[in-house]
Enzyme design. Structure first.
Site, PDB file in Angstrom:
ATOM      1  N   ASP A   1      -6.057   1.164 -30.490  1.00 32.60           N
ATOM      2  CA  ASP A   1      -4.758   1.763 -30.051  1.00 32.60           C
ATOM      3  C   ASP A   1      -4.029   1.645 -31.294  1.00 32.60           C
ATOM      4  OD1 ASP A   1      -2.568   2.782 -28.256  1.00 32.60           O
ATOM      5  OD2 ASP A   1      -1.647   0.686 -28.240  1.00 32.60           O
TER       6      ASP A   1
ATOM      7  N   ASP B   1      -7.508  -7.629 -38.683  1.00 29.27           N
ATOM      8  CA  ASP B   1      -6.421  -7.702 -39.775  1.00 29.27           C
ATOM      9  C   ASP B   1      -6.652  -7.404 -41.126  1.00 29.27           C
ATOM     10  OD1 ASP B   1      -7.849 -10.087 -39.277  1.00 29.27           O
ATOM     11  OD2 ASP B   1      -6.646 -11.218 -40.453  1.00 29.27           O
TER      12      ASP B   1
ATOM     13  N   TYR C   1      -6.147  -3.814 -22.902  1.00 25.94           N
ATOM     14  CA  TYR C   1      -5.450  -2.670 -22.685  1.00 25.94           C
ATOM     15  C   TYR C   1      -5.462  -2.279 -21.035  1.00 25.94           C
ATOM     16  CZ  TYR C   1      -2.636   1.758 -24.064  1.00 25.94           C
ATOM     17  OH  TYR C   1      -1.776   2.380 -24.282  1.00 25.94           O
TER      18      TYR C   1
ATOM     19  N   LYS D   1     -12.409  -9.164 -34.125  1.00 29.85           N
ATOM     20  CA  LYS D   1     -11.754 -10.485 -34.282  1.00 29.85           C
ATOM     21  C   LYS D   1     -12.635 -11.693 -33.865  1.00 29.85           C
ATOM     22  CE  LYS D   1      -8.128 -12.565 -36.095  1.00 29.85           C
ATOM     23  NZ  LYS D   1      -7.493 -12.792 -37.467  1.00 29.85           N
TER      24      LYS D   1
ATOM     25  N   ASP E   1      -2.834   4.368 -34.674  1.00 29.05           N
ATOM     26  CA  ASP E   1      -1.747   5.012 -35.188  1.00 29.05           C
ATOM     27  C   ASP E   1      -1.376   4.695 -36.534  1.00 29.05           C
ATOM     28  OD1 ASP E   1      -1.112   5.724 -32.457  1.00 29.05           O
ATOM     29  OD2 ASP E   1       1.126   4.834 -32.608  1.00 29.05           O
TER      30      ASP E   1
END
Ligand code: ATP
Length: 345
Positions: free
Chosen positions: A232, A208, A127, A175, A236
């Site tokens: 992030d 995921d 980010y 991940k 959401d």
């Protein structure tokens, strides 16, 4: 009624920011606490006057008071900032971004029984946008830095939060199966930190699979901690589970400073029309109250909002579609309704 007094930096921000922060401040004041708002301007509007969207006075004020309530700010193109929001987080070393997602019973499009806290690393990772063209128009490269220090303090914050708030467990979202070195370090540090909290269960989820699980059975999860970009995105998703941006609060936490801001942006499409939903900013204010140690006042605000939603008589335009029986009200009227509920219950 409580009578404690606080001085807080207030950044109204751009777009719908001034409307929703004004509404939030009125609700916070209705708790009986006393606030002196040190109003500071940041964002697109101030950039024209002062030549920068983030004047030093804003940061000085937040440093002096230790706490700020902030509306969304827009970063003008060519201002020298990639993002003013990221600039504030960096300048003040606000290392943990905390975004609760809690079901408000009765809210349309909301998944029942969600009570999630997303703790997102706020200072490094993808980010930060360290990227460049290797060969213009042909190849580009981004650098993702993950450090032990930043990983450790954000994971520790998540565990401390879990312990302080009687939470069942912390899920580290990663991940590391693919990003074996960077996310591998984050995961390794998370496992180490977890050793200091034998009372809190550590779970591990690949990002995921986490997204799928959150859609299928979000009520099975509690506190999530993850790196910047995953946080992030996942936060959401969580906001979407409980009604969307109009009801999603957030906080940026540092060692001695905290800045509270709703998840949503400046929403220029609805700015200045008295139609924005003030609930996200008001729930953000409740997070601030809890940070100030005003748990009772925070609970008062949250329960007033929950009661207004549960009654189903009024709603702001963004949430109207699922509540055909409710009357649509504006920003100010929604704040009035919350205040009325707070004062009469
Ligand atoms: P920015 O450029 O500052 O990020 P944006 O408009 O791109 O602003 P958001 O404001 O985060 O992004 O949200 C997108 C849309 O969601 C808005 O255009 C608006 O229609 C809706 N929205 C966001 N916040 C609210 C709110 N508090 N009340 C009602 N609708 C909202």
């Amino acid at each position: 009624m409580a009578h404690n007094a606080y001085t807080v930096t207030l950044i109204p921000g751009d777009g719908i920011g001034p409307e929703v922060t004004e509404a939030a401040c009125r609700v916070l004041e209705a708790t009986g606490l006393s606030f002196t708002w040190d109003v500071q301007n940041a964002g697109a509007a101030v950039a024209e006057r002062e030549g920068t969207p983030l004047p030093d006075a804003v940061l000085d004020s937040i440093r002096a008071h230790g706490v700020a309530l902030k509306g969304p700010v827009t970063t003008p193109i060519g201002s020298g900032f990639r993002s003013v929001n990221v600039g504030i987080r960096k300048a003040l070393d606000l290392y943990a971004n905390v975004r609760p997602a809690l079901t408000l019973p009765g809210l349309p499009r909301s998944h029942p029984n969600v009570d999630l806290i997303v703790v997102r690393e706020n200072t490094e990772g993808l980010y930060t946008g360290i990227e460049h063209e290797v060969i213009p128009d042909v190849a580009a490269e981004a650098t993702r830095i993950i450090t032990r220090r930043a990983s450790e303090r954000v994971v520790r914050y998540a565990f401390e939060y879990a312990r302080r708030n009687g939470r069942r467990g912390v899920t580290v979202v990663h991940k590391a199966n693919i990003l074996k070195i960077t996310d591998g370090l984050f995961l390794k540090v998370a496992r180490e930190v977890a050793q200091d909290y034998p009372d809190i269960a550590l779970r591990e989820m690949i990002v995921d699979a986490m997204c799928m699980q959150l859609v299928v059975q979000p009520e099975a999860y509690d506190v999530l901690v993850t790196t910047n970009l995953f946080g992030d995105i996942v936060s959401d998703l969580c906001a979407g589970l409980v009604g969307g941006l109009g009801v999603a609060p957030g906080a940026n936490i540092g060692e001695h400073i905290a800045v509270f801001e709703p998840v949503h942006g400046s929403a220029p499409d609805i700015a200045g029309k008295d139609i924005a939903n003030p609930i996200a900013a008001t729930l953000t204010g409740a997070l601030m109250l809890r940070h100030l140690g005003e748990r009772e006042a925070a609970a008062q605000v949250e329960s007033a909002i929950a009661s207004v939603i549960a009654a189903g008589r009024v709603i702001t335009a963004d949430l109207k579609s699922g509540l055909p029986g409710a009357r649509v009200v504006g920003t100010r009227a929604m704040a009035d309704e919350i205040i009325h509920n707070l004062l009469t219950n």
